[in-house]
Motif scaffolding. Structure first.
Motif, PDB file in Angstrom:
ATOM      1  N   PRO A 158       0.812  -1.229   0.000  1.00  0.00           N
ATOM      2  CA  PRO A 158       0.000   0.000   0.000  1.00  0.00           C
ATOM      3  C   PRO A 158       0.841   1.272   0.000  1.00  0.00           C
ATOM      4  O   PRO A 158       0.424   2.290  -0.551  1.00  0.00           O
ATOM      5  CB  PRO A 158      -0.819  -0.123   1.292  1.00  0.00           C
ATOM      6  N   LEU A 159       2.028   1.231   0.586  1.00  0.00           N
ATOM      7  CA  LEU A 159       2.894   2.413   0.611  1.00  0.00           C
ATOM      8  C   LEU A 159       3.476   2.683  -0.767  1.00  0.00           C
ATOM      9  O   LEU A 159       3.678   3.833  -1.162  1.00  0.00           O
ATOM     10  CB  LEU A 159       4.024   2.216   1.628  1.00  0.00           C
ATOM     11  N   VAL A 160       3.754   1.617  -1.513  1.00  0.00           N
ATOM     12  CA  VAL A 160       4.279   1.766  -2.872  1.00  0.00           C
ATOM     13  C   VAL A 160       3.167   2.198  -3.826  1.00  0.00           C
ATOM     14  O   VAL A 160       3.379   3.018  -4.725  1.00  0.00           O
ATOM     15  CB  VAL A 160       4.905   0.431  -3.338  1.00  0.00           C
ATOM     16  N   ARG A 161       1.965   1.660  -3.610  1.00  0.00           N
ATOM     17  CA  ARG A 161       0.843   1.908  -4.518  1.00  0.00           C
ATOM     18  C   ARG A 161       0.321   3.337  -4.424  1.00  0.00           C
ATOM     19  O   ARG A 161      -0.073   3.933  -5.413  1.00  0.00           O
ATOM     20  CB  ARG A 161      -0.282   0.922  -4.198  1.00  0.00           C
ATOM     21  N   ARG A 162       0.356   3.920  -3.215  1.00  0.00           N
ATOM     22  CA  ARG A 162      -0.216   5.261  -3.030  1.00  0.00           C
ATOM     23  C   ARG A 162       0.709   6.103  -2.164  1.00  0.00           C
ATOM     24  O   ARG A 162       0.996   5.746  -1.019  1.00  0.00           O
ATOM     25  CB  ARG A 162      -1.601   5.156  -2.377  1.00  0.00           C
ATOM     26  N   ALA A 163       1.182   7.202  -2.716  1.00  0.00           N
ATOM     27  CA  ALA A 163       2.179   8.027  -2.032  1.00  0.00           C
ATOM     28  C   ALA A 163       1.676   8.554  -0.699  1.00  0.00           C
ATOM     29  O   ALA A 163       2.452   8.728   0.244  1.00  0.00           O
ATOM     30  CB  ALA A 163       2.599   9.187  -2.928  1.00  0.00           C
ATOM     31  N   GLY A 164       0.378   8.821  -0.590  1.00  0.00           N
ATOM     32  CA  GLY A 164      -0.167   9.381   0.633  1.00  0.00           C
ATOM     33  C   GLY A 164      -0.575   8.352   1.673  1.00  0.00           C
ATOM     34  O   GLY A 164      -1.185   8.702   2.687  1.00  0.00           O
ATOM     35  N   ALA A 165      -0.241   7.083   1.455  1.00  0.00           N
ATOM     36  CA  ALA A 165      -0.646   6.037   2.387  1.00  0.00           C
ATOM     37  C   ALA A 165       0.012   6.244   3.743  1.00  0.00           C
ATOM     38  O   ALA A 165       1.169   6.653   3.838  1.00  0.00           O
ATOM     39  CB  ALA A 165      -0.277   4.663   1.835  1.00  0.00           C
ATOM     40  N   GLY A 166      -0.740   5.943   4.805  1.00  0.00           N
ATOM     41  CA  GLY A 166      -0.228   6.086   6.161  1.00  0.00           C
ATOM     42  C   GLY A 166      -0.135   4.756   6.869  1.00  0.00           C
ATOM     43  O   GLY A 166      -0.357   3.691   6.274  1.00  0.00           O
ATOM     44  N   ASN A 167       0.168   4.815   8.167  1.00  0.00           N
ATOM     45  CA  ASN A 167       0.326   3.589   8.947  1.00  0.00           C
ATOM     46  C   ASN A 167      -0.947   2.749   8.972  1.00  0.00           C
ATOM     47  O   ASN A 167      -0.878   1.520   9.051  1.00  0.00           O
ATOM     48  CB  ASN A 167       0.758   3.934  10.369  1.00  0.00           C
ATOM     49  N   ASP A 168      -2.110   3.398   8.904  1.00  0.00           N
ATOM     50  CA  ASP A 168      -3.370   2.660   8.930  1.00  0.00           C
ATOM     51  C   ASP A 168      -3.569   1.810   7.674  1.00  0.00           C
ATOM     52  O   ASP A 168      -4.400   0.894   7.673  1.00  0.00           O
ATOM     53  CB  ASP A 168      -4.555   3.610   9.089  1.00  0.00           C
ATOM     54  N   ASP A 169      -2.825   2.147   6.604  1.00  0.00           N
ATOM     55  CA  ASP A 169      -2.953   1.388   5.359  1.00  0.00           C
ATOM     56  C   ASP A 169      -2.035   0.175   5.320  1.00  0.00           C
ATOM     57  O   ASP A 169      -2.166  -0.675   4.438  1.00  0.00           O
ATOM     58  CB  ASP A 169      -2.639   2.294   4.158  1.00  0.00           C
ATOM     59  N   ILE A 170      -1.092   0.090   6.231  1.00  0.00           N
ATOM     60  CA  ILE A 170      -0.166  -1.041   6.274  1.00  0.00           C
ATOM     61  C   ILE A 170      -0.938  -2.297   6.680  1.00  0.00           C
ATOM     62  O   ILE A 170      -1.753  -2.256   7.608  1.00  0.00           O
ATOM     63  CB  ILE A 170       0.980  -0.752   7.255  1.00  0.00           C
ATOM     64  N   PRO A 171      -0.721  -3.410   6.009  1.00  0.00           N
ATOM     65  CA  PRO A 171      -1.499  -4.624   6.301  1.00  0.00           C
ATOM     66  C   PRO A 171      -1.369  -5.056   7.762  1.00  0.00           C
ATOM     67  O   PRO A 171      -0.285  -4.996   8.350  1.00  0.00           O
ATOM     68  CB  PRO A 171      -0.883  -5.673   5.368  1.00  0.00           C
ATOM     69  N   THR A 172      -2.476  -5.479   8.337  1.00  0.00           N
ATOM     70  CA  THR A 172      -2.472  -6.050   9.676  1.00  0.00           C
ATOM     71  C   THR A 172      -1.910  -7.474   9.605  1.00  0.00           C
ATOM     72  O   THR A 172      -1.735  -8.040   8.516  1.00  0.00           O
ATOM     73  CB  THR A 172      -3.888  -6.097  10.240  1.00  0.00           C
ATOM     74  N   VAL A 173      -1.659  -8.061  10.767  1.00  0.00           N
ATOM     75  CA  VAL A 173      -1.193  -9.442  10.800  1.00  0.00           C
ATOM     76  C   VAL A 173      -2.233 -10.349  10.148  1.00  0.00           C
ATOM     77  O   VAL A 173      -1.889 -11.264   9.384  1.00  0.00           O
ATOM     78  CB  VAL A 173      -0.894  -9.875  12.243  1.00  0.00           C
ATOM     79  N   LYS A 174      -3.526 -10.104  10.424  1.00  0.00           N
ATOM     80  CA  LYS A 174      -4.580 -10.932   9.812  1.00  0.00           C
ATOM     81  C   LYS A 174      -4.573 -10.794   8.296  1.00  0.00           C
ATOM     82  O   LYS A 174      -4.717 -11.799   7.568  1.00  0.00           O
ATOM     83  CB  LYS A 174      -5.948 -10.500  10.372  1.00  0.00           C
ATOM     84  N   GLN A 175      -4.393  -9.584   7.784  1.00  0.00           N
ATOM     85  CA  GLN A 175      -4.345  -9.390   6.339  1.00  0.00           C
ATOM     86  C   GLN A 175      -3.120 -10.065   5.735  1.00  0.00           C
ATOM     87  O   GLN A 175      -3.190 -10.628   4.629  1.00  0.00           O
ATOM     88  CB  GLN A 175      -4.363  -7.896   6.029  1.00  0.00           C
ATOM     89  N   LEU A 176      -2.017 -10.030   6.444  1.00  0.00           N
ATOM     90  CA  LEU A 176      -0.815 -10.718   5.968  1.00  0.00           C
ATOM     91  C   LEU A 176      -1.031 -12.229   5.954  1.00  0.00           C
ATOM     92  O   LEU A 176      -0.575 -12.923   5.031  1.00  0.00           O
ATOM     93  CB  LEU A 176       0.383 -10.357   6.847  1.00  0.00           C
ATOM     94  N   GLN A 177      -1.731 -12.744   6.963  1.00  0.00           N
ATOM     95  CA  GLN A 177      -2.074 -14.167   6.974  1.00  0.00           C
ATOM     96  C   GLN A 177      -2.829 -14.548   5.709  1.00  0.00           C
ATOM     97  O   GLN A 177      -2.520 -15.558   5.055  1.00  0.00           O
ATOM     98  CB  GLN A 177      -2.957 -14.491   8.185  1.00  0.00           C
ATOM     99  N   ASP A 178      -3.840 -13.760   5.362  1.00  0.00           N
ATOM    100  CA  ASP A 178      -4.673 -14.060   4.198  1.00  0.00           C
ATOM    101  C   ASP A 178      -3.887 -13.926   2.900  1.00  0.00           C
ATOM    102  O   ASP A 178      -4.034 -14.742   1.985  1.00  0.00           O
ATOM    103  CB  ASP A 178      -5.886 -13.128   4.176  1.00  0.00           C
TER     104      ASP A 178
END
Length: 227
Positions: free
Chosen positions: A150-170
């Motif tokens: 998400p940080l690479v995809r959108r320059a304005g992405a913040g910490n809330d856009d970083i994948p959670t552990v659950k999202q990384l699991q999926d």
């Protein structure tokens, strides 16, 4: 009267260099402006400063040490992080270049006498590695890609856009334990290999390590994204 294009670099320990338009210099362990000569984690060439099309530019030629550019002009709030391989115009007036290795923190003051226009960036020439080595395996690279996405995809992405552990699991089809173990291991390996932002972070909560690793992954992606 001084030329409006002069750049003055002060290492705060007695060294002072002046650049005229058309000139360039390098900063590092074995560069034209020597910094950290006895620091085994310092790049031989970390920074390059040059003049192009009416603009003074600075580039991070290393591949492990991020550089903070902080405006020191009265009333200014500019603060920028220059990751490995990145380049930027030098801020107008006065600024500080701040960077650290596991051994110490360095600060240089740069005085630029006028604001300038932004030219096209010069090609990046990576400085050689010094102490330590980081070469992720396939699973580690997959985790770094997922964290940085998400940080690479959108320059304005913040910490809330970083994948959670659950999202990384999926995304990775891993267990929660495997995700957390891989994050912890990568942070430890990066600390061992001289990446100062991990060396000083301590154990900390898993959330902070995940965010820290995601930011690192986005800044350094050109070294592992092809795996």
């Amino acid at each position: 009267m001084k030329s409006p294009d002069l750049v003055i670099i002060d290492d705060l320990v007695g060294g002072r260099w002046t650049l005229q338009p058309g000139e360039s210099t390098t900063i590092g362990r074995a560069a034209r402006i020597p910094v950290g000569a006895d620091d085994r984690y310092m790049h031989r060439v970390l920074l390059e400063i040059w003049y192009a099309n009416g603009t003074w530019m600075v580039a991070n030629r290393g591949n492990r040490v991020p550089v903070q550019i902080e405006s020191r002009q009265a009333g200014a709030l500019a603060h920028m992080r220059l990751g490995p391989g990145a380049s930027s115009p030098l801020p107008a007036h006065r600024s500080a270049l701040v960077f650290q290795t596991p051994e110490t923190t360095y600060e240089l003051h740069v005085t630029l006498t006028r604001a300038v226009d932004v030219p096209l960036a010069q090609p990046v020439h990576t400085a050689p590695m010094t102490a330590g080595q980081f070469s992720p395996n396939a699973e580690q690279a997959a985790l770094l890609r997922a964290l940085a996405a998400p940080l690479v995809r959108r320059a304005g992405a913040g910490n809330d856009d970083i994948p959670t552990v659950k999202q990384l699991q999926d995304t990775l089809d891993w267990s929660q334990k495997k995700v957390n173990t891989k994050i912890d291991y990568l942070c430890r390996k990066l600390a061992e290999n001289g990446f100062a932002e991990f060396s000083h972070s301590g154990p900390g909560p898993a959330l902070s390590r995940r965010i820290q690793l995601a930011r690192f992954a986005a800044e350094h992606r050109r070294y592992w994204d092809r795996m």
